[in-house]
Design an enzyme around this catalytic site. Structure first.
Site, PDB file in Angstrom:
ATOM      1  N   ASP A 180       2.749  30.440  15.799  1.00 40.90           N
ATOM      2  CA  ASP A 180       4.135  31.014  15.955  1.00 40.90           C
ATOM      3  C   ASP A 180       4.067  32.163  16.897  1.00 40.90           C
ATOM      4  O   ASP A 180       5.106  32.496  17.613  1.00 40.90           O
ATOM      5  CB  ASP A 180       4.910  30.961  14.825  1.00 40.90           C
ATOM      6  CG  ASP A 180       4.394  32.199  13.810  1.00 40.90           C
ATOM      7  OD1 ASP A 180       3.010  32.218  13.941  1.00 40.90           O
ATOM      8  OD2 ASP A 180       4.930  33.118  13.464  1.00 40.90           O
ATOM      9  N   MET A 184       1.510  32.749  19.119  1.00 38.34           N
ATOM     10  CA  MET A 184       1.013  32.433  20.547  1.00 38.34           C
ATOM     11  C   MET A 184       2.153  31.683  21.448  1.00 38.34           C
ATOM     12  O   MET A 184       2.284  31.759  22.593  1.00 38.34           O
ATOM     13  CB  MET A 184       0.043  31.410  20.511  1.00 38.34           C
ATOM     14  CG  MET A 184      -1.161  31.968  19.745  1.00 38.34           C
ATOM     15  SD  MET A 184      -2.688  30.518  19.998  1.00 38.34           S
ATOM     16  CE  MET A 184      -2.403  29.605  18.529  1.00 38.34           C
ATOM     17  N   CYS A 185       3.191  31.303  20.783  1.00 37.32           N
ATOM     18  CA  CYS A 185       4.518  30.506  21.631  1.00 37.32           C
ATOM     19  C   CYS A 185       5.553  31.720  21.368  1.00 37.32           C
ATOM     20  O   CYS A 185       5.745  32.424  20.771  1.00 37.32           O
ATOM     21  CB  CYS A 185       4.961  29.237  20.677  1.00 37.32           C
ATOM     22  SG  CYS A 185       3.768  27.942  20.878  1.00 37.32           S
ATOM     23  N   THR A 186       6.483  31.684  22.739  1.00 38.66           N
ATOM     24  CA  THR A 186       7.498  32.320  22.826  1.00 38.66           C
ATOM     25  C   THR A 186       8.694  31.695  22.019  1.00 38.66           C
ATOM     26  O   THR A 186       9.447  30.852  22.312  1.00 38.66           O
ATOM     27  CB  THR A 186       7.750  32.552  24.031  1.00 38.66           C
ATOM     28  OG1 THR A 186       6.894  33.073  24.721  1.00 38.66           O
ATOM     29  CG2 THR A 186       9.099  33.588  24.146  1.00 38.66           C
ATOM     30  N   VAL A 187       8.802  32.379  20.647  1.00 38.50           N
ATOM     31  CA  VAL A 187       9.799  31.693  19.752  1.00 38.50           C
ATOM     32  C   VAL A 187      11.084  32.565  19.623  1.00 38.50           C
ATOM     33  O   VAL A 187      11.021  33.638  18.998  1.00 38.50           O
ATOM     34  CB  VAL A 187       9.060  31.512  18.167  1.00 38.50           C
ATOM     35  CG1 VAL A 187      10.151  31.267  17.129  1.00 38.50           C
ATOM     36  CG2 VAL A 187       7.967  30.870  17.824  1.00 38.50           C
TER      37      VAL A 187
END
Length: 681
Positions: free
Chosen positions: A538, A540-543
């Site tokens: 979570d 590493m991703c643009t949440v």
């Protein structure tokens, strides 16, 4: 005797005229329907030979309007007659249909007649009227020409028939006329032969020029746009009305030369001279009982292609290059802003701004689309990633096919998609890794890093504005340094889950008020370090909430346009902090552009649907834009950058943050010691 049948003018509208009309409507007239001058030309009549029958076919009696129809000084071709008209464009098709065309026609006819009887001038005899409605969304142009010509009663009749001028006047006379017209070209002229010499003069000199010439030897000439052997062109009607009003004796008969020779014919060439000659007289009958100076009735509305009195339509959409259609449509929507809302909006400044987007992800895609909406023509992407399967639903420049086979390079793919959306955009993409502090560069990769930095420096030099749209804090450091050192406008956008930051970096120098706005790093006392290692999925991703990126991206572009429209540009002052409406009303006028305020930072909170403008001054120990960092970069170049990438303590030591840390730690320890001493009591 047969009545003289005049060949009416036919409008010949060059395609470039519609482009000129479009520009006039959008940039000058806007919502005005005031009459403006319009220029046209006509030349001597032309005929072509039918290949099958060998007969000559007369071409139309054309009056031509082109791309310089609205120019202050139009180009008039040699041996062409300049005609100045009155142009009136209507804002709606209903206004065009319901216009009082009779009143417009009579107004122009009165103007011509006053020039005849008051000024005794032939200057306005070819005056014309053009009314239009331009449907610029569909590229349809409704237009109607009128060429006012006075009706003479009784009508003019031809004595005998029209003959070749060379048969009556002789080749020597025609050669003399040609020579004199070449030296001093005029649409209407007088001709006399005295002592074997042929001379011409302006029609305005009729009485003096013909003082000793018998009435039956006086000859008038005009440049004839007709090529029909038995039908003189439309300009003769008003010339005869002029002569009848000022020299009534011409009713008894006047010799007329219809001049149709652009080039002189070689002696003895059969059929070489094209000009025609005839003697016209007023027919028998009772003339209208009116003053000689009373304006006669006039006719002259052009018929449409169905040979009925009515407007014509030019539908350019089917024949236009679709790319050019798109280009004009983009400009049209923007230029309409200047009609009522923002007359001072400088769209050229926006369109000519070259934008560099560092990051071709969710923010980059939305920023690019909004820039195109503002008419920006040069957009360059920089990104090192490839399109993944999670991207297309959030990043509008990518599709499912872009994810296959390992994914296309994001930067090049985004640029290609922009060109498909709008072929007129100059979009390019570069796959490039941006070195970052806290991410050491191995010796084997130093050469590649040096090349990447050099390429990035070149891209900065080639652009005016840089958007920082990356997804980590440290990736923004090098672009921040380059932007400050090279004096570029730098816009930053960053996302949280339901919050965002949009800001513009301050200029390197102080503004005229002695203030300097900060950059992305000015609020931090911690140098950028590695934030990418050891992250969960979570992280590493643009949440973020899906709608947040488009809001932040659009805000960043709108902030840029506000900066560009401000007289001070990158030095535009930020509005003071506002706590209530009273404070808002007191904001200094010099903090606003024509689009409103130009904030330094905007913090958005989607959970509360709230934006908070913030002003942050530049920090003297900033690791991104302080003079210490910029001077070190300008002195040592890549070597300085390499130390920043490899040595985590380099930037704190360079800027003095390390001493700040030490002072802060010492203060904390002293505070702890005081607390301990107080506890003893």
């Amino acid at each position: 005797m047969p009545i003289v049948q005049f060949a009416p003018f036919q409008s010949l509208v060059q395609p470039a005229f519609w482009h000129a009309l479009t520009n006039l409507k959008i940039d000058v007239l806007r919502l005005s329907d005031d009459a403006v001058p319009v220029h046209a030309t006509y030349a001597t009549g032309r005929a072509v030979k039918d290949r099958e029958t060998g007969k000559e076919i007369a071409l139309g009696c054309n009056l031509s309007v082109g791309d310089d129809a609205f120019a202050a000084t139009p180009h008039i071709p040699q041996s062409a007659v300049h005609a100045q008209g009155s142009f009136k464009n209507f804002n709606t098709i209903e206004d065009f249909k319901n216009a009082d065309k009779t009143a417009l026609f009579n107004q122009l006819s009165d103007e011509i007649w006053r020039s005849v009887v008051d000024d005794k001038s032939t200057a306005l005899l070819n005056r014309f009227l053009l009314i239009t409605f331009a449907d610029l969304k569909k590229y349809k142009y409704y237009y109607w020409f009128a060429f006012p010509a006075f009706v003479t009663k009784p009508a003019w009749e031809i004595d005998g028939d029209w003959a070749g001028a060379h048969d009556v006047l002789g080749e020597d006379a025609l050669s003399a006329i040609h020579t004199q017209l070449h030296q001093s070209f005029r649409p209407f002229f007088l001709i006399r032969a005295t002592g074997g010499k042929t001379e011409i003069a302006p029609v305005e000199e009729y009485s003096a020029f013909f003082a000793n010439v018998p009435a039956d030897q006086r000859t008038v000439g005009f440049v004839d746009p007709s090529a029909q052997p038995h039908n003189p062109g439309w300009p003769l009607r008003n010339l005869l009305a002029y002569l009848l009003a000022l020299h009534p004796e011409t009713a008894q008969g006047v010799r007329v030369v219809c001049w149709r020779d652009v080039e002189a014919s070689a002696p003895g060439t059969p059929g070489g001279w094209k000009s025609r000659f005839g003697v016209v007289k007023q027919g028998a009958g009772d003339a209208a009982a009116a003053s000689a100076t009373a304006r006669p009735a006039a006719v002259g509305w052009e018929k449409n292609i169905q040979s009925k009195l009515g407007p014509r339509v030019a539908d350019l959409a089917p024949m236009m290059d679709p790319t050019r259609l798109a280009d004009q449509a983009v400009d049209l929507n923007l230029k309409l802003m200047r009609w009522r809302i923002l007359p001072a909006l400088d769209l050229d400044k926006v369109a000519n701004t070259r934008c560099l987007l560092l990051g071709a992800g969710t923010l980059g895609c939305y920023v690019a689309r909004t820039l195109m909406g503002w008419g920006v023509r040069t957009i360059t992407f920089v990104d090192s990633a490839r399109v993944s399967f999670s991207n297309p639903v959030r990043q509008p420049l990518f599709e499912f096919e872009d994810c296959l086979n390992g994914g296309k390079p994001k930067a090049a793919c985004a640029a290609d998609r922009l060109r498909k959306v709008f072929p007129g955009v100059n979009a390019t993409g570069h796959s490039l890794s941006i070195p970052m502090p806290g991410h050491p560069i191995p010796p084997a990769s130093v050469a590649q890093a040096r090349a990447d930095v050099a390429k990035l420096e070149g891209l900065f030099d080639a652009h005016d504005v840089v958007f920082l749209l990356m997804d980590s804090r440290e990736s923004r450091w090098l672009p921040t340094v380059l932007g400050a050192a090279k004096g570029k406008i730098v816009l930053n956008a960053a996302l949280g889950f339901d919050t965002y930051l949009v800001m513009r970096h301050g200029a390197r120098t102080e503004d005229k008020r002695g203030a300097r706005l900060g950059c992305y790093y000015c609020n931090d006392i911690v140098a950028p370090t590695d934030s990418l290692t050891d992250r969960t999925l979570d992280q590493m991703c643009t949440v973020t909430r899906p709608g947040l990126a488009s809001i932040a991206a659009s805000t960043a572009v709108e902030l840029l346009v506000s900066v560009l429209q401000h007289p001070e540009g990158v030095h535009a002052p930020a509005p003071p902090p506002q706590t209530n409406n009273a404070d808002a009303s007191k904001a200094s006028a010099d903090t606003e552009s024509i689009l409103g305020i130009v904030p330094h930072q905007l913090r958005g909170f989607l959970a509360q649907f709230r934006n908070v403008p913030i002003v942050g001054p530049a920090y003297s120990k900033c690791t991104g834009c302080s003079e210490t960092v910029l001077a070190a970069y300008e002195k040592d170049g890549f070597d300085m950058l390499l130390r920043a990438f490899n040595e985590t303590e380099y930037l704190p030591a360079l800027t003095g943050l390390d001493k700040l840390y030490e002072e802060a730690q010492a203060a904390l320890e002293a505070d702890d010691l005081v607390d301990a001493e107080e506890d003893d009591f």
